[in-house]
Design a protein around this motif. Structure first.
Motif, PDB file in Angstrom:
ATOM      1  N   THR A   5       0.816  -1.215   0.000  1.00 23.73           N
ATOM      2  CA  THR A   5       0.000   0.000   0.000  1.00 23.73           C
ATOM      3  C   THR A   5       0.850   1.266   0.000  1.00 23.73           C
ATOM      4  O   THR A   5       0.383   2.312  -0.435  1.00 23.73           O
ATOM      5  CB  THR A   5      -0.932   0.045   1.225  1.00 23.73           C
ATOM      6  OG1 THR A   5      -0.143  -0.053   2.405  1.00 23.73           O
ATOM      7  CG2 THR A   5      -1.955  -1.052   1.184  1.00 23.73           C
ATOM      8  N   ASN A   6       2.089   1.184   0.472  1.00 21.11           N
ATOM      9  CA  ASN A   6       2.953   2.351   0.555  1.00 21.11           C
ATOM     10  C   ASN A   6       3.887   2.502  -0.646  1.00 21.11           C
ATOM     11  O   ASN A   6       4.750   3.375  -0.637  1.00 21.11           O
ATOM     12  CB  ASN A   6       3.799   2.300   1.829  1.00 21.11           C
ATOM     13  CG  ASN A   6       2.969   2.437   3.067  1.00 21.11           C
ATOM     14  OD1 ASN A   6       2.922   1.532   3.869  1.00 21.11           O
ATOM     15  ND2 ASN A   6       2.287   3.553   3.226  1.00 21.11           N
ATOM     16  N   ARG A   7       3.722   1.684  -1.677  1.00 23.79           N
ATOM     17  CA  ARG A   7       4.596   1.751  -2.840  1.00 23.79           C
ATOM     18  C   ARG A   7       3.912   2.396  -4.033  1.00 23.79           C
ATOM     19  O   ARG A   7       2.737   2.155  -4.291  1.00 23.79           O
ATOM     20  CB  ARG A   7       5.021   0.337  -3.261  1.00 23.79           C
ATOM     21  CG  ARG A   7       6.195  -0.182  -2.501  1.00 23.79           C
ATOM     22  CD  ARG A   7       6.627  -1.507  -3.048  1.00 23.79           C
ATOM     23  NE  ARG A   7       5.922  -2.536  -2.273  1.00 23.79           N
ATOM     24  CZ  ARG A   7       5.826  -3.798  -2.627  1.00 23.79           C
ATOM     25  NH1 ARG A   7       6.350  -4.223  -3.743  1.00 23.79           N
ATOM     26  NH2 ARG A   7       5.190  -4.655  -1.863  1.00 23.79           N
ATOM     27  N   LEU A   8       4.677   3.182  -4.763  1.00 29.50           N
ATOM     28  CA  LEU A   8       4.235   3.680  -6.069  1.00 29.50           C
ATOM     29  C   LEU A   8       4.903   2.808  -7.116  1.00 29.50           C
ATOM     30  O   LEU A   8       6.104   2.575  -7.054  1.00 29.50           O
ATOM     31  CB  LEU A   8       4.667   5.132  -6.278  1.00 29.50           C
ATOM     32  CG  LEU A   8       3.988   6.188  -5.431  1.00 29.50           C
ATOM     33  CD1 LEU A   8       4.646   7.532  -5.675  1.00 29.50           C
ATOM     34  CD2 LEU A   8       2.516   6.269  -5.744  1.00 29.50           C
ATOM     35  N   ALA A  36      -0.959  13.868  -1.253  1.00 27.88           N
ATOM     36  CA  ALA A  36      -1.449  12.513  -1.486  1.00 27.88           C
ATOM     37  C   ALA A  36      -2.945  12.513  -1.761  1.00 27.88           C
ATOM     38  O   ALA A  36      -3.683  13.363  -1.277  1.00 27.88           O
ATOM     39  CB  ALA A  36      -1.148  11.626  -0.293  1.00 27.88           C
ATOM     40  N   LYS A  38      -4.522   9.578  -1.163  1.00 29.69           N
ATOM     41  CA  LYS A  38      -4.930   8.475  -0.291  1.00 29.69           C
ATOM     42  C   LYS A  38      -4.546   8.860   1.137  1.00 29.69           C
ATOM     43  O   LYS A  38      -3.701   9.727   1.346  1.00 29.69           O
ATOM     44  CB  LYS A  38      -4.223   7.185  -0.704  1.00 29.69           C
ATOM     45  CG  LYS A  38      -4.682   6.705  -2.070  1.00 29.69           C
ATOM     46  CD  LYS A  38      -4.124   5.357  -2.405  1.00 29.69           C
ATOM     47  CE  LYS A  38      -4.645   4.938  -3.772  1.00 29.69           C
ATOM     48  NZ  LYS A  38      -4.084   3.674  -4.209  1.00 29.69           N
ATOM     49  N   GLN A  42       2.761   7.366   0.130  1.00 28.99           N
ATOM     50  CA  GLN A  42       3.211   6.381  -0.849  1.00 28.99           C
ATOM     51  C   GLN A  42       4.566   6.836  -1.378  1.00 28.99           C
ATOM     52  O   GLN A  42       4.785   8.027  -1.599  1.00 28.99           O
ATOM     53  CB  GLN A  42       2.216   6.249  -1.993  1.00 28.99           C
ATOM     54  CG  GLN A  42       0.928   5.572  -1.565  1.00 28.99           C
ATOM     55  CD  GLN A  42       0.034   5.300  -2.749  1.00 28.99           C
ATOM     56  OE1 GLN A  42      -0.366   6.227  -3.443  1.00 28.99           O
ATOM     57  NE2 GLN A  42      -0.269   4.042  -2.975  1.00 28.99           N
ATOM     58  N   ASN A  79       2.694  11.890  -1.470  1.00 27.49           N
ATOM     59  CA  ASN A  79       3.300  10.915  -2.358  1.00 27.49           C
ATOM     60  C   ASN A  79       4.717  11.377  -2.665  1.00 27.49           C
ATOM     61  O   ASN A  79       4.934  12.556  -2.957  1.00 27.49           O
ATOM     62  CB  ASN A  79       2.498  10.769  -3.646  1.00 27.49           C
ATOM     63  CG  ASN A  79       1.161  10.113  -3.408  1.00 27.49           C
ATOM     64  OD1 ASN A  79       0.958   9.455  -2.404  1.00 27.49           O
ATOM     65  ND2 ASN A  79       0.244  10.298  -4.329  1.00 27.49           N
TER      66      ASN A  79
END
Length: 115
Positions: A5-8, A36, A38, A42, A79
């Motif tokens: 969930t924390n990766r782009l 962000a 979300k 991320q 992000n």
């Protein structure tokens, strides 16, 4: 390694951050960041071929990823795309982690509770 969930991962997300984001500099990397969409931060990691061969680039990515994973709760809800400079290949994980936290504090990218 960062949580899923924390990766782009998508090129579109990286390009949006490069185009619309602001830049923060550290000695061995720089960070593009944007608000962000979300409720959690991320992070994407980019290492160019100028840094070294694939083994060196992967090592640098792992070190940066681990520093981010340990401190993900300190990141402001934005992000980020972290781009490594050539000097990062000679640094230890402890050095990278210290630089990351120092840079977050300098550019006010820490969560309010940690400031």
């Amino acid at each position: 390694m960062l949580n899923k969930t924390n990766r782009l991962k998508k090129r579109k997300e990286f390009n949006y951050i490069y185009k619309k984001g602001q830049i923060a500099h550290a000695d061995d990397f720089f960070v593009h960041f944007v608000r962000a969409y979300k409720p959690y931060p991320q992070i994407g990691i980019s290492v160019s071929k100028q840094v070294g061969n694939s083994v060196v680039r992967s090592r640098v990515k792992r070190i940066i990823s681990e520093a981010c994973r340990k401190n993900i709760d300190k990141f402001a809800i934005k992000n980020y795309v972290i781009t490594a400079k050539e000097s990062a290949k000679d640094k230890s994980s402890l050095d990278i982690e210290k630089q990351l936290l120092k840079m977050l504090k300098k550019y006010n990218l820490l969560r309010e509770k940690d400031v």
